[in-house]
Design a protein around this motif. Structure first.
Motif, short mmCIF file in Angstrom:
data_model
loop_
_atom_site.label_atom_id
_atom_site.label_comp_id
_atom_site.label_asym_id
_atom_site.label_seq_id
_atom_site.Cartn_x
_atom_site.Cartn_y
_atom_site.Cartn_z
N ALA A 181 5.15 28.36 4.42
CA ALA A 181 4.27 26.53 4.59
C ALA A 181 3.28 26.55 6.30
O ALA A 181 2.10 26.49 5.70
CB ALA A 181 5.03 25.72 4.83
N ARG A 182 4.06 27.11 7.00
CA ARG A 182 3.52 26.88 8.11
C ARG A 182 2.31 28.11 8.75
O ARG A 182 1.63 28.16 9.34
CB ARG A 182 4.19 26.93 9.58
CG ARG A 182 5.12 25.52 9.12
CD ARG A 182 4.35 24.53 9.60
NE ARG A 182 3.25 24.25 10.61
CZ ARG A 182 2.26 23.99 10.31
NH1 ARG A 182 1.88 22.99 9.09
NH2 ARG A 182 1.83 23.28 10.93
N LEU A 183 2.71 29.53 8.19
CA LEU A 183 1.72 30.47 8.18
C LEU A 183 0.62 30.57 7.11
O LEU A 183 -0.19 30.67 7.62
CB LEU A 183 2.69 31.65 8.52
CG LEU A 183 1.68 33.21 7.99
CD1 LEU A 183 1.12 32.72 9.47
CD2 LEU A 183 2.81 34.51 7.84
N MET A 184 0.99 30.15 6.10
CA MET A 184 -0.20 29.40 4.94
C MET A 184 -1.26 28.84 5.79
O MET A 184 -2.25 28.44 4.90
CB MET A 184 0.33 28.99 3.93
CG MET A 184 1.27 30.39 3.28
SD MET A 184 1.88 30.07 1.21
CE MET A 184 0.66 29.85 0.44
N ALA A 185 -0.48 26.94 6.34
CA ALA A 185 -0.90 26.24 6.90
C ALA A 185 -2.32 26.60 8.13
O ALA A 185 -2.69 26.16 8.88
CB ALA A 185 -0.87 26.15 7.40
N GLY A 186 -2.03 28.69 8.31
CA GLY A 186 -2.40 28.61 9.54
C GLY A 186 -2.11 29.40 10.86
O GLY A 186 -3.02 29.25 11.81
N GLU A 187 -1.22 28.66 11.08
CA GLU A 187 0.14 28.76 12.18
C GLU A 187 0.55 30.43 12.59
O GLU A 187 1.03 30.41 11.65
CB GLU A 187 1.18 27.69 12.02
CG GLU A 187 2.00 27.57 13.41
CD GLU A 187 1.34 27.09 14.53
OE1 GLU A 187 1.07 28.34 16.08
OE2 GLU A 187 0.48 25.46 13.97
N LEU A 188 0.26 30.57 12.76
CA LEU A 188 0.26 31.82 13.29
C LEU A 188 1.54 32.90 14.03
O LEU A 188 2.25 32.90 14.06
CB LEU A 188 -0.83 33.17 14.63
CG LEU A 188 -1.67 33.13 13.67
CD1 LEU A 188 -3.38 33.90 14.01
CD2 LEU A 188 -1.75 33.83 11.74
N ALA A 189 1.56 31.55 15.06
CA ALA A 189 3.26 31.06 15.52
C ALA A 189 4.90 30.89 14.25
O ALA A 189 5.60 31.58 15.15
CB ALA A 189 3.78 29.58 16.52
N ALA A 190 4.09 31.13 13.39
CA ALA A 190 5.59 30.58 12.16
C ALA A 190 5.65 32.46 11.66
O ALA A 190 6.32 33.01 11.07
CB ALA A 190 5.13 30.22 11.28
N ALA A 191 5.07 33.68 12.00
CA ALA A 191 4.65 34.99 11.45
C ALA A 191 5.92 35.20 12.32
O ALA A 191 6.87 35.93 11.07
CB ALA A 191 3.16 35.74 11.88
N GLU A 192 5.79 35.41 13.83
CA GLU A 192 7.27 35.99 14.14
C GLU A 192 8.06 35.51 13.01
O GLU A 192 9.37 36.69 12.28
CB GLU A 192 7.35 36.45 15.28
CG GLU A 192 8.17 36.81 16.50
CD GLU A 192 9.82 36.64 16.10
OE1 GLU A 192 10.25 37.21 16.21
OE2 GLU A 192 10.17 34.92 15.92
N PRO A 193 9.10 33.78 13.74
CA PRO A 193 10.49 33.96 13.01
C PRO A 193 10.20 34.05 11.38
O PRO A 193 11.58 34.79 10.80
CB PRO A 193 10.35 32.31 13.28
CG PRO A 193 8.53 32.07 13.48
CD PRO A 193 8.52 33.17 13.61
N LEU A 194 9.00 33.81 10.53
CA LEU A 194 9.31 34.26 9.55
C LEU A 194 9.38 36.37 8.73
O LEU A 194 9.97 36.50 7.92
CB LEU A 194 7.82 34.45 8.59
CG LEU A 194 7.85 34.52 6.50
CD1 LEU A 194 8.70 33.42 5.70
CD2 LEU A 194 6.27 33.84 6.43
N GLY A 195 9.27 36.59 10.34
CA GLY A 195 8.73 37.87 10.05
C GLY A 195 10.24 38.69 9.98
O GLY A 195 10.79 39.47 9.46
N ARG A 196 11.11 37.92 10.80
CA ARG A 196 12.63 37.78 10.89
C ARG A 196 13.42 37.83 9.61
O ARG A 196 14.07 38.45 8.90
CB ARG A 196 12.98 37.10 11.54
CG ARG A 196 12.71 38.18 13.14
CD ARG A 196 13.56 37.62 14.54
NE ARG A 196 12.91 36.56 15.34
CZ ARG A 196 13.47 35.30 14.67
NH1 ARG A 196 14.60 35.04 14.60
NH2 ARG A 196 12.91 33.56 15.90
N VAL A 197 13.20 36.81 8.65
CA VAL A 197 13.57 36.56 7.74
C VAL A 197 13.14 37.28 6.82
O VAL A 197 14.39 37.73 5.95
CB VAL A 197 13.01 34.80 7.05
CG1 VAL A 197 13.70 34.28 5.96
CG2 VAL A 197 13.18 33.68 8.19
#
Length: 293
Positions: A225-241
Protein backbone atom coordinates in the motif's frame (compact mmCIF):
# COMPACT_ATOMS: atom_id res chain seq x y z
CA UNK A 1 -20.47 -9.10 14.88
CA UNK A 2 -19.53 -8.10 11.33
CA UNK A 3 -17.26 -10.66 9.64
CA UNK A 4 -16.14 -9.81 6.13
CA UNK A 5 -13.36 -10.11 3.61
CA UNK A 6 -12.40 -7.00 1.68
CA UNK A 7 -11.02 -7.55 -1.82
CA UNK A 8 -9.35 -4.83 -3.88
CA UNK A 9 -9.80 -4.46 -7.63
CA UNK A 10 -6.73 -3.63 -9.70
CA UNK A 11 -8.79 -1.62 -12.19
CA UNK A 12 -12.18 0.08 -11.61
CA UNK A 13 -13.35 -1.41 -14.93
CA UNK A 14 -12.32 -4.92 -13.86
CA UNK A 15 -15.78 -5.71 -12.46
CA UNK A 16 -18.59 -3.40 -13.48
CA UNK A 17 -21.36 -5.49 -11.90
CA UNK A 18 -21.65 -8.51 -9.63
CA UNK A 19 -23.19 -10.64 -12.37
CA UNK A 20 -19.82 -10.54 -14.19
CA UNK A 21 -18.21 -12.69 -11.50
CA UNK A 22 -18.32 -16.48 -11.48
CA UNK A 23 -20.43 -17.32 -8.44
CA UNK A 24 -21.00 -20.90 -7.27
CA UNK A 25 -24.74 -20.25 -6.96
CA UNK A 26 -27.53 -17.92 -8.04
CA UNK A 27 -27.57 -14.38 -6.67
CA UNK A 28 -30.67 -12.95 -5.01
CA UNK A 29 -31.82 -9.57 -3.64
CA UNK A 30 -29.70 -7.64 -6.13
CA UNK A 31 -29.87 -3.89 -5.44
CA UNK A 32 -28.05 -0.72 -6.49
CA UNK A 33 -27.68 2.17 -4.07
CA UNK A 34 -26.00 5.55 -4.18
CA UNK A 35 -24.54 5.80 -0.68
CA UNK A 36 -23.16 8.83 1.09
CA UNK A 37 -21.36 8.34 4.38
CA UNK A 38 -20.24 11.05 6.79
CA UNK A 39 -17.79 10.05 9.54
CA UNK A 40 -17.80 11.82 12.89
CA UNK A 41 -15.39 12.23 15.77
CA UNK A 42 -14.32 14.83 18.33
CA UNK A 43 -11.48 17.33 17.77
CA UNK A 44 -9.17 15.16 19.86
CA UNK A 45 -10.37 11.95 18.11
CA UNK A 46 -11.93 10.42 21.22
CA UNK A 47 -13.71 7.70 19.22
CA UNK A 48 -10.60 6.83 17.25
CA UNK A 49 -8.66 6.44 20.50
CA UNK A 50 -11.35 4.02 21.65
CA UNK A 51 -10.90 2.13 18.35
CA UNK A 52 -14.44 3.07 17.33
CA UNK A 53 -15.78 4.36 14.04
CA UNK A 54 -19.00 6.41 13.78
CA UNK A 55 -20.83 7.28 10.59
CA UNK A 56 -24.19 8.30 9.24
CA UNK A 57 -25.11 6.63 5.96
CA UNK A 58 -27.49 8.33 3.54
CA UNK A 59 -29.44 6.31 0.99
CA UNK A 60 -32.15 8.39 -0.64
CA UNK A 61 -34.24 9.83 2.19
CA UNK A 62 -33.12 7.19 4.66
CA UNK A 63 -30.48 7.76 7.35
CA UNK A 64 -28.73 5.14 9.49
CA UNK A 65 -26.07 5.70 12.10
CA UNK A 66 -23.47 2.98 12.61
CA UNK A 67 -20.93 2.49 15.36
CA UNK A 68 -18.15 -0.05 14.85
CA UNK A 69 -16.19 -0.98 17.96
CA UNK A 70 -12.89 -2.67 18.68
CA UNK A 71 -12.40 -5.81 16.61
CA UNK A 72 -9.75 -7.67 14.69
CA UNK A 73 -8.31 -7.31 11.19
CA UNK A 74 -6.28 -10.24 9.88
CA UNK A 75 -5.02 -9.85 6.33
CA UNK A 76 -8.22 -9.04 4.48
CA UNK A 77 -10.54 -10.64 7.05
CA UNK A 78 -12.32 -8.02 9.17
CA UNK A 79 -14.29 -8.93 12.32
CA UNK A 80 -15.79 -6.09 14.39
CA UNK A 81 -18.90 -5.63 16.55
CA UNK A 82 -21.28 -3.28 14.74
CA UNK A 83 -24.38 -1.37 15.89
CA UNK A 84 -26.87 0.10 13.38
CA UNK A 85 -29.74 2.44 14.29
CA UNK A 86 -32.14 4.33 11.96
CA UNK A 87 -32.00 8.07 12.57
CA UNK A 88 -33.91 11.08 11.28
CA UNK A 89 -31.04 13.54 11.44
CA UNK A 90 -27.71 14.20 9.72
CA UNK A 91 -26.02 14.40 13.13
CA UNK A 92 -25.38 11.29 15.28
CA UNK A 93 -27.15 10.56 18.55
CA UNK A 94 -24.91 8.34 20.69
CA UNK A 95 -27.68 7.77 23.26
CA UNK A 96 -29.32 5.42 20.73
CA UNK A 97 -26.48 2.91 21.11
CA UNK A 98 -26.20 0.48 24.08
CA UNK A 99 -25.21 2.15 27.34
CA UNK A 100 -22.72 -0.64 28.01
CA UNK A 101 -20.41 0.79 25.32
CA UNK A 102 -19.57 3.83 27.45
CA UNK A 103 -18.24 4.66 30.88
CA UNK A 104 -20.37 7.07 32.98
CA UNK A 105 -20.33 10.54 31.46
CA UNK A 106 -18.33 9.41 28.42
CA UNK A 107 -21.26 9.29 26.02
CA UNK A 108 -22.47 12.81 26.78
CA UNK A 109 -18.95 14.27 26.71
CA UNK A 110 -18.24 12.82 23.26
CA UNK A 111 -21.72 13.71 21.95
CA UNK A 112 -21.23 17.40 22.68
CA UNK A 113 -18.03 17.57 20.63
CA UNK A 114 -18.92 15.48 17.57
CA UNK A 115 -18.40 17.00 14.14
CA UNK A 116 -17.97 15.72 10.56
CA UNK A 117 -14.42 14.66 9.68
CA UNK A 118 -14.61 13.23 6.14
CA UNK A 119 -17.00 11.59 3.69
CA UNK A 120 -17.19 8.55 1.47
CA UNK A 121 -19.50 8.57 -1.54
CA UNK A 122 -19.90 5.46 -3.64
CA UNK A 123 -22.24 3.38 -5.74
CA UNK A 124 -22.93 -0.01 -4.16
CA UNK A 125 -24.31 -3.03 -5.95
CA UNK A 126 -25.26 -5.70 -3.43
CA UNK A 127 -26.65 -9.22 -3.55
CA UNK A 128 -27.06 -12.34 -1.43
CA UNK A 129 -25.52 -15.74 -2.12
CA UNK A 130 -26.46 -19.02 -0.41
CA UNK A 131 -23.66 -21.59 -0.57
CA UNK A 132 -22.42 -24.50 1.52
CA UNK A 133 -25.15 -23.95 4.11
CA UNK A 134 -24.16 -20.32 4.65
CA UNK A 135 -25.42 -16.95 3.43
CA UNK A 136 -23.05 -14.23 2.23
CA UNK A 137 -23.82 -10.63 1.36
CA UNK A 138 -21.82 -9.33 -1.60
CA UNK A 139 -21.11 -5.63 -2.07
CA UNK A 140 -19.33 -4.01 -5.01
CA UNK A 141 -18.32 -0.45 -4.05
CA UNK A 142 -17.02 2.20 -6.45
CA UNK A 143 -16.56 5.85 -5.61
CA UNK A 144 -14.39 8.27 -3.64
CA UNK A 145 -13.24 9.19 -0.15
CA UNK A 146 -13.34 12.99 0.31
CA UNK A 147 -11.49 15.08 2.88
CA UNK A 148 -11.58 18.75 2.00
CA UNK A 149 -9.99 19.15 -1.45
CA UNK A 150 -8.39 15.67 -1.27
CA UNK A 151 -9.87 12.44 -2.58
CA UNK A 152 -8.96 8.78 -2.85
CA UNK A 153 -10.70 6.14 -5.01
CA UNK A 154 -12.81 3.26 -3.71
CA UNK A 155 -12.77 0.06 -5.80
CA UNK A 156 -13.68 -2.83 -3.52
CA UNK A 157 -15.60 -6.08 -3.41
CA UNK A 158 -16.71 -7.07 0.08
CA UNK A 159 -17.95 -10.49 1.17
CA UNK A 160 -19.82 -10.33 4.48
CA UNK A 161 -21.04 -13.38 6.38
CA UNK A 162 -24.77 -13.10 7.12
CA UNK A 163 -25.04 -16.52 8.69
CA UNK A 164 -23.05 -19.74 8.68
CA UNK A 165 -19.39 -20.75 8.76
CA UNK A 166 -16.73 -18.00 8.33
CA UNK A 167 -14.60 -20.53 6.39
CA UNK A 168 -17.08 -20.09 3.52
CA UNK A 169 -15.69 -16.59 2.99
CA UNK A 170 -12.21 -18.02 2.38
CA UNK A 171 -13.51 -20.66 -0.04
CA UNK A 172 -15.54 -18.08 -1.93
CA UNK A 173 -12.55 -15.72 -2.08
CA UNK A 174 -10.42 -18.50 -3.53
CA UNK A 175 -12.96 -19.10 -6.29
CA UNK A 176 -13.06 -15.41 -7.16
CA UNK A 177 -9.28 -15.04 -7.14
CA UNK A 178 -8.91 -18.08 -9.34
CA UNK A 179 -11.13 -16.43 -11.94
CA UNK A 180 -9.57 -12.94 -11.93
CA UNK A 181 -6.85 -10.88 -10.22
CA UNK A 182 -7.94 -9.62 -6.82
CA UNK A 183 -5.98 -8.97 -3.62
CA UNK A 184 -6.77 -8.77 0.06
CA UNK A 185 -7.63 -5.32 1.42
CA UNK A 186 -6.07 -4.33 4.73
CA UNK A 187 -7.57 -0.91 5.56
CA UNK A 188 -11.19 0.06 6.11
CA UNK A 189 -12.69 3.07 4.35
CA UNK A 190 -12.70 4.84 7.71
CA UNK A 191 -8.98 4.23 8.32
CA UNK A 192 -8.19 5.56 4.86
CA UNK A 193 -10.41 8.59 5.48
CA UNK A 194 -8.71 9.49 8.75
CA UNK A 195 -5.33 9.42 7.02
CA UNK A 196 -6.55 11.39 4.01
CA UNK A 197 -7.96 14.05 6.33
CA UNK A 198 -4.63 14.31 8.13
CA UNK A 199 -6.20 13.13 11.38
CA UNK A 200 -3.99 10.07 11.60
CA UNK A 201 -0.43 9.61 10.34
CA UNK A 202 0.23 7.31 7.42
CA UNK A 203 0.92 3.76 8.50
CA UNK A 204 4.63 3.13 8.87
CA UNK A 205 6.60 1.06 6.41
CA UNK A 206 7.30 -2.37 7.88
CA UNK A 207 11.02 -3.11 7.78
CA UNK A 208 11.23 -6.06 10.19
CA UNK A 209 8.84 -8.92 10.79
CA UNK A 210 8.67 -12.31 12.45
CA UNK A 211 8.99 -15.46 10.38
CA UNK A 212 5.33 -16.45 10.59
CA UNK A 213 2.32 -16.08 8.24
CA UNK A 214 0.57 -13.20 10.02
CA UNK A 215 3.63 -10.98 10.23
CA UNK A 216 4.64 -11.77 6.65
CA UNK A 217 1.16 -11.01 5.32
CA UNK A 218 0.96 -7.73 7.25
CA UNK A 219 4.38 -6.61 5.97
CA UNK A 220 3.33 -7.56 2.44
CA UNK A 221 0.05 -5.63 2.51
CA UNK A 222 1.32 -2.57 4.36
CA UNK A 223 4.44 -2.11 2.20
CA UNK A 224 2.42 -2.78 -0.94
CA UNK A 225 0.00 0.00 0.00
CA UNK A 226 2.79 2.44 0.82
CA UNK A 227 4.62 1.74 -2.46
CA UNK A 228 1.40 2.18 -4.44
CA UNK A 229 0.94 5.53 -2.68
CA UNK A 230 4.35 6.62 -4.01
CA UNK A 231 6.53 5.90 -0.98
CA UNK A 232 9.57 4.40 -2.71
CA UNK A 233 11.21 3.55 0.62
CA UNK A 234 8.67 0.71 0.87
CA UNK A 235 10.15 -0.98 -2.21
CA UNK A 236 13.13 -2.59 -0.46
CA UNK A 237 11.19 -4.30 2.38
CA UNK A 238 8.39 -5.27 -0.01
CA UNK A 239 10.99 -6.81 -2.30
CA UNK A 240 12.25 -8.90 0.62
CA UNK A 241 8.72 -10.09 1.37
CA UNK A 242 8.13 -11.06 -2.24
CA UNK A 243 11.51 -12.79 -2.52
CA UNK A 244 10.65 -14.90 0.51
CA UNK A 245 7.24 -15.65 -0.95
CA UNK A 246 8.74 -16.66 -4.30
CA UNK A 247 10.14 -19.79 -2.66
CA UNK A 248 6.56 -21.10 -2.61
CA UNK A 249 5.54 -19.17 -5.75
CA UNK A 250 8.30 -19.58 -8.37
CA UNK A 251 6.26 -17.71 -11.00
CA UNK A 252 7.14 -14.45 -9.20
CA UNK A 253 10.85 -14.74 -9.85
CA UNK A 254 10.91 -13.46 -13.42
CA UNK A 255 9.05 -10.27 -12.49
CA UNK A 256 11.09 -9.80 -9.32
CA UNK A 257 14.22 -9.51 -11.46
CA UNK A 258 12.91 -6.05 -12.49
CA UNK A 259 11.69 -5.06 -9.03
CA UNK A 260 14.84 -3.20 -7.93
CA UNK A 261 14.88 -1.07 -11.10
CA UNK A 262 11.16 -0.44 -11.57
CA UNK A 263 9.40 -1.38 -8.31
CA UNK A 264 6.00 0.23 -8.96
CA UNK A 265 5.78 -1.08 -12.52
CA UNK A 266 6.87 -4.55 -11.42
CA UNK A 267 4.29 -4.50 -8.60
CA UNK A 268 1.55 -3.63 -11.08
CA UNK A 269 2.55 -6.60 -13.23
CA UNK A 270 2.58 -8.91 -10.23
CA UNK A 271 -0.87 -7.76 -9.13
CA UNK A 272 -2.26 -8.44 -12.60
CA UNK A 273 -1.52 -12.16 -12.12
CA UNK A 274 -4.30 -14.12 -10.40
CA UNK A 275 -1.73 -16.07 -8.41
CA UNK A 276 -0.70 -12.90 -6.54
CA UNK A 277 -3.91 -12.67 -4.53
CA UNK A 278 -4.03 -16.44 -4.11
CA UNK A 279 -0.57 -16.32 -2.52
CA UNK A 280 -1.86 -13.75 -0.01
CA UNK A 281 -4.89 -15.95 0.67
CA UNK A 282 -2.63 -18.94 1.37
CA UNK A 283 -0.89 -16.93 4.11
CA UNK A 284 -4.25 -15.88 5.55
CA UNK A 285 -5.39 -19.52 5.68
CA UNK A 286 -2.15 -20.52 7.40
CA UNK A 287 -2.57 -17.75 9.95
CA UNK A 288 -6.18 -18.62 10.77
CA UNK A 289 -5.29 -22.30 10.98
CA UNK A 290 -2.50 -21.62 13.48
CA UNK A 291 -4.84 -19.37 15.54
CA UNK A 292 -7.38 -22.17 15.86
CA UNK A 293 -4.87 -24.75 17.11
Amino acid sequence: MEIEIKLLLNDPKQISELAQCRWPGALSVITRSDLGNCYFDTPDLALRRLDMGLRIRRSGEQREQTLKTRGRVVGGLHARPEYNVPIGSDHPDLSQFPETLWTPGQCQGIQQQLFAQFQTDFMRESARLRWQGSEVELALDKGQIHAGALSDPINELELELVQGDPAVLLDLTEQLMTAQPLRLGLDSKAARGYRLAGLQPEAEIVTQWADEPGALLHAWQRNEARLMAGELAAAEPLGRVLQAQSEQAPWMRALLSEFDLRPRQALTQLQADRRYGLAQLTLLRQLLSSDSE
